[in-house]
Design a protein around this motif. Structure first.
Motif, PDB file in Angstrom:
ATOM      1  N   ASP A  87      35.841  27.265 -54.788  1.00  0.00           N
ATOM      2  CA  ASP A  87      34.472  27.793 -54.881  1.00  0.00           C
ATOM      3  C   ASP A  87      33.688  27.449 -53.632  1.00  0.00           C
ATOM      4  OD1 ASP A  87      31.772  27.361 -57.332  1.00  0.00           O
ATOM      5  OD2 ASP A  87      31.988  28.640 -55.558  1.00  0.00           O
ATOM      6  N   TYR A  88      33.516  28.406 -52.717  1.00  0.00           N
ATOM      7  CA  TYR A  88      32.698  28.179 -51.529  1.00  0.00           C
ATOM      8  C   TYR A  88      31.267  28.644 -51.782  1.00  0.00           C
ATOM      9  CZ  TYR A  88      36.878  27.343 -48.659  1.00  0.00           C
ATOM     10  OH  TYR A  88      38.046  26.825 -48.119  1.00  0.00           O
ATOM     11  N   ASP A  89      31.069  29.345 -52.909  1.00  0.00           N
ATOM     12  CA  ASP A  89      29.784  30.001 -53.138  1.00  0.00           C
ATOM     13  C   ASP A  89      28.796  29.068 -53.825  1.00  0.00           C
ATOM     14  OD1 ASP A  89      28.613  32.232 -55.637  1.00  0.00           O
ATOM     15  OD2 ASP A  89      27.837  32.106 -53.594  1.00  0.00           O
ATOM     16  N   ALA A 142      29.510  32.560 -59.084  1.00  0.00           N
ATOM     17  CA  ALA A 142      30.630  31.623 -59.174  1.00  0.00           C
ATOM     18  C   ALA A 142      30.567  30.864 -60.485  1.00  0.00           C
ATOM     19  CB  ALA A 142      30.587  30.657 -57.993  1.00  0.00           C
ATOM     20  N   LEU A 191      36.460  32.150 -54.210  1.00  0.00           N
ATOM     21  CA  LEU A 191      35.086  32.667 -54.275  1.00  0.00           C
ATOM     22  C   LEU A 191      34.434  32.395 -52.928  1.00  0.00           C
ATOM     23  CD1 LEU A 191      34.420  31.068 -57.769  1.00  0.00           C
ATOM     24  CD2 LEU A 191      34.944  33.445 -57.295  1.00  0.00           C
ATOM     25  N   PRO A 233      31.896  32.107 -49.583  1.00  0.00           N
ATOM     26  CA  PRO A 233      30.507  31.646 -49.449  1.00  0.00           C
ATOM     27  C   PRO A 233      29.559  32.842 -49.528  1.00  0.00           C
ATOM     28  CG  PRO A 233      31.694  31.471 -47.371  1.00  0.00           C
ATOM     29  CD  PRO A 233      32.705  31.808 -48.401  1.00  0.00           C
ATOM     30  N   LEU A 234      28.370  32.604 -50.058  1.00  0.00           N
ATOM     31  CA  LEU A 234      27.330  33.630 -50.170  1.00  0.00           C
ATOM     32  C   LEU A 234      27.718  34.785 -51.098  1.00  0.00           C
ATOM     33  CD1 LEU A 234      26.230  33.906 -46.442  1.00  0.00           C
ATOM     34  CD2 LEU A 234      25.217  32.505 -48.242  1.00  0.00           C
ATOM     35  N   LEU A 235      28.701  34.552 -51.956  1.00  0.00           N
ATOM     36  CA  LEU A 235      29.138  35.609 -52.883  1.00  0.00           C
ATOM     37  C   LEU A 235      27.976  36.074 -53.752  1.00  0.00           C
ATOM     38  CD1 LEU A 235      31.427  37.192 -54.461  1.00  0.00           C
ATOM     39  CD2 LEU A 235      31.643  35.157 -55.874  1.00  0.00           C
ATOM     40  N   SER A 236      27.308  35.098 -54.366  1.00  0.00           N
ATOM     41  CA  SER A 236      26.218  35.453 -55.290  1.00  0.00           C
ATOM     42  C   SER A 236      25.128  36.224 -54.553  1.00  0.00           C
ATOM     43  CB  SER A 236      25.637  34.195 -55.921  1.00  0.00           C
ATOM     44  OG  SER A 236      26.635  33.522 -56.631  1.00  0.00           O
ATOM     45  N   GLN A 237      24.784  35.737 -53.353  1.00  0.00           N
ATOM     46  CA  GLN A 237      23.722  36.387 -52.579  1.00  0.00           C
ATOM     47  C   GLN A 237      24.088  37.834 -52.258  1.00  0.00           C
ATOM     48  OE1 GLN A 237      22.375  33.519 -49.720  1.00  0.00           O
ATOM     49  NE2 GLN A 237      21.416  35.128 -48.499  1.00  0.00           N
ATOM     50  N   ASP A 270      30.682  41.918 -52.265  1.00  0.00           N
ATOM     51  CA  ASP A 270      31.580  40.964 -51.631  1.00  0.00           C
ATOM     52  C   ASP A 270      32.916  41.007 -52.372  1.00  0.00           C
ATOM     53  OD1 ASP A 270      30.731  37.730 -50.194  1.00  0.00           O
ATOM     54  OD2 ASP A 270      32.516  39.000 -49.946  1.00  0.00           O
TER      55      ASP A 270
END
Lengths: 402, 389
Positions: free
Chosen positions: A56-58, A63, A116, A118-122, A130
């Motif tokens: 999980d990078y997000d 995530a 997942l 980084p910045l997935l949610s954004q 993404d």
């Protein structure tokens, strides 16, 4: 009729004294069934187990939502193990070990990894989109494909609210944030009109040990029954047939006597096998009455078929060879060594022409039902016996002549 | 030469009985064919889908399930058949769509799709795959439901609009990356595995059962008559050994050539394959000789021969491949190596699966050679003793 019994009794004593009957009837099938079940059991008893890792990078809400899905899986369904790892490389290494069937168990391995970014949610909430990467272990038959489905299901779920809102959106709602918010709430609350309902199917299948034992029993049945049947030709060869015929005995009772020998040997052999395999290596044949009915019907069918074969042969040696060929071909087609259902199609239909397939099917049905479940198979087996018996009858009458 | 005469008679006796031709040649080829047909392909779990009168949406759901990774979808005509097939193990699971699925949903009603599976964990795990397909279609259905509830359009129009929008929404994309090399067996030709395992099984089995002809020639007194002639015992013994060996060689050559011509089977490095087969056949002949010398009743020998032939073959990796045995039970795998079959299989695995050469298989070859020497000596000694009793 009494004569038939006398002949049968004499033959039985002869056969039992001859150790080959014991070898074909008890030792060989029991030994082979034991061996096969020993070989197959480790494979059969391996349960479904799969491990997934998550990177999980997000650390954002998307995530979080995905982790919740995976946690739910681990809690509610058996066989799933979910682990977190810190880096992409570690995840990839574990999946690589998972794809190597010979990797040792001391380092962790996984069937699939979810990455997942980084910045997935954004990106998702802003509409940019993404990707969620699924690292799938090559050669994983069940674990990796299921991981992929899980990810795809999640992705659909994520997109669903937005698609719903945009589909339902009247043109003027874009300007009005209150209307938009209301629409979003309504979209989240709208459920899928399709519901997936679980239906539990009973198991009409034999466990591996029983399948092997039953398979070997019905395979060797055709050898043990042939002892009685070929006895008819043997009497002709060694000259005792004419002596039998000189006595005040009807030729019919000679044939019936031989048939009785076959059937008694067959029933004896299969019963010993059923009991032996149950006691020795945990086979479970099921309701004894059902099993008994199937055994008797199978023996009758075997006797009929082998009589037809014997009728077609000219010498005892030829008869033995033909009988062995028929026994082998029917056994393979009937699925005694390996399940025919894998092939499907025409060959699977063909297997229904073998008594072996009906015997195994009858036992399988018995597992999932009560005694009446065996009736179709018993009828099929009896039909085999009757039809072949009728065909063989005229030839046999002629064989039992001077 | 007398040795050749005796050997030749053995072979001729075998071939003259036409039913032997079935057992020795046709049956192994048939088995290789059947095994290839049954197990040579992939093992995707089978899901049966019943979708009678389910309209466009039903077809769409079925297509989504079929497009899922790692499952093989079969269309089944009715629910009862599908359920029985699941119960009997002919399908791993079944998905039953109700009739009028499409119409029901377009009317704004709910629909129930049944997932039928046995109680084992892998069947249950398949549910996730089907669930995802339902969820995928569900996304569009939810959109259409919402839109028609809001009153702006009817269900069908909304569904079409939702499909268009789905193409433009940039949400979460799933990207699949395959990691690692698939297990060697997955890359094999369909009949490859069956060919060498059945070759070993049948050559050994034939040697065992053909020992009955040696017993018969003893019973009939032919051997004694041979002894009465000015023929040294060792000639007779060599002749019989050669006879067994010749039968094994003919059978093996026919299987090797037949499978490469008809099934395109690749036997690997020719020197390695020949050496492996030759040494294995010698060992098998030795065992056949021992059986022919020790047993006096050909019926008994036949029964024990079949039992030992099939049993040792199964243990030695001719039914379940050695590599798979090793994964599931290492102790069993170790025990398997008391059989010559296991060493033959190891050699062929190296040659065919890993592309090795004769140098790579020196250990299996050495063991097979040792086995052959021991068995042939034992057989020769026993036969000599029995003949000259």
């Amino acid at each position: 009729m009494r004569t038939a019994f006398l002949i049968a009794r004499k033959d039985l004593r002869l056969r039992l004294r001859d150790r080959s009957a014991v070898i074909y009837g008890v030792i060989a099938p029991l030994g082979l069934a034991f061996l096969f079940s020993m070989i197959m059991n480790p494979i059969q008893s391996s349960k479904f187990e799969t491990t997934y890792v998550v990177v999980d990078y997000d650390k954002g809400p998307i995530a979080q939502a995905f982790s919740e899905v995976l946690d739910g899986l681990q809690e509610n369904e058996s066989g799933f193990t979910i682990r977190s790892v810190k880096t992409y490389n570690e995840a990839k290494a574990q999946v690589a070990r998972g794809s190597d069937a010979f990797a040792s168990d001391d380092k962790p391995k996984a069937d699939a990894a979810f990455v997942l970014p980084p910045l997935l949610s954004q990106h998702v909430t802003s509409g940019q989109g993404d990707s969620l990467q699924v690292l799938a272990a090559a050669g994983s038959d069940l674990g990796a494909p299921i991981a992929l489905s899980l990810a795809q299901g999640f992705a659909s779920e994520m997109g669903a609210v937005e698609i719903a809102v945009r589909t339902a959106m009247p043109p003027d709602a874009v300007q009005d944030p209150v209307k938009m918010a209301a629409l979003q709430r309504a979209a989240i609350q709208t459920k899928n009109p399709v519901v997936l309902k679980d239906v539990s199917a009973s198991t009409k299948q034999l466990n591996q040990s029983t399948y092997m034992a039953a398979g070997m029993a019905v395979f060797f049945l055709f050898f043990i029954v042939s002892f009685g049947v070929s006895g008819l030709l043997e009497e002709k060869r060694i000259g005792t047939m004419s002596r039998l015929l000189a006595a005040p005995i009807s030729p019919t009772s000679i044939v019936i006597g031989k048939a009785l020998t076959s059937m008694v040997l067959g029933i004896l052999s299969m019963t010993i096998l059923a009991i032996g395999s149950t006691l020795l290596f945990g086979a479970d044949w099921g309701n004894p009455i059902g099993v008994g009915m199937l055994i008797v019907a199978a023996v009758i069918s075997a006797t009929g078929i082998l009589f037809v074969v014997a009728a077609a042969a000219k010498t005892q040696d030829q008869a033995s060879s033909f009988q062995a060929i028929i026994a082998l071909v029917l056994a393979f087609l009937g699925g005694t060594f390996f399940s025919i259902s894998q092939i499907g199609g025409f060959i699977e239909q063909l297997s229904l022409l073998t008594p072996h397939a009906w015997f195994l099917r009858g036992l399988g049905d018995l597992q999932g039902g009560d005694v009446t479940a065996v009736i179709p198979s018993v009828l099929a087996l009896l039909a085999f016996g009757m039809v072949t018996g009728l065909i063989a009858w005229p030839f046999l009458r002629r064989a039992v002549q001077r | 030469m007398k040795i050749l005469e005796i050997a030749g008679t053995s072979v001729r006796r075998l071939l003259r009985d036409r039913t032997n031709i079935f057992f020795v040649f046709i049956l192994p080829m048939l088995l290789i064919l059947i095994l290839g047909a049954a197990f040579g392909g992939s093992y995707d779990p089978r899901i049966g889908v019943v979708w009678v009168n389910t309209g466009a949406l039903g077809e769409d759901l079925r297509d989504r399930i079929a497009a899922s990774d790692g499952v093989a979808v079969r269309t089944i005509d009715d629910r009862d058949t599908a359920v029985v097939m699941v119960e009997r193990g002919q399908l791993e699971a079944a998905v039953i769509l109700p009739e009028g699925y499409d119409a029901t949903l377009r009317d704004g009603e709910a629909a129930t799709v049944e997932f039928v599976a046995r109680n084992d964990a892998s069947a249950q795990a398949l549910r996730n795959t089907v669930d995802s397909a339902v969820t995928e279609q569900g996304g569009l259905l939810r959109a259409a439901t919402l839109a028609s509830a809001q009153g702006s359009t009817d269900f069908s129009a909304a569904l079409t609009k939702a499909e268009e929008i789905q193409g433009t929404v940039k949400g979460v994309r799933v990207e699949r990356v395959a990691v690692g090399e698939p297990f060697a067996f997955g890359q094999l030709g369909r009949f490859q595995l069956g060919a060498y395992t059945q070759l070993l099984l049948f050559v050994f089995l034939t040697s065992m059962t053909a020992s009955t002809s040696l017993i018969q020639s003893r019973q009939l007194g032919v051997s004694r008559r041979m002894l009465a002639t000015p023929t040294p015992v060792r000639t007779i013994v060599f002749g019989e050994a050669l006879g067994r060996f010749a039968v094994a060689m003919v059978q093996g050559l026919l299987i090797i050539v037949g499978t490469s011509v008809f099934f395109g089977v690749d036997w690997g490095d020719p020197w390695g394959a020949s050496a492996t087969f030759l040494l294995f056949a010698l060992g098998a002949s030795g065992v056949g000789m021992v059986m022919g010398a020790v047993f006096s009743n050909d019926q008994q020998a036949g029964g024990i021969g079949v039992m030992l032939g099939i049993g040792l073959g199964a243990l030695g990796g001719c039914m379940i491949p050695l590599a798979i045995m090793k994964i599931f039970s290492e102790p069993l795998w170790k025990v398997a190596h008391i059989t010559p079959h296991a060493w033959g299989n190891e050699a062929f695995e190296e040659l065919i699966l890993r592309g090795g050469t004769i140098a790579d298989i020196w250990l299996p070859l050495a063991i097979l050679a040792g086995f052959a020497v021991v068995m042939l000596s034992l057989g020769a000694w026993r036969l000599r003793v029995t003949l000259t009793r």
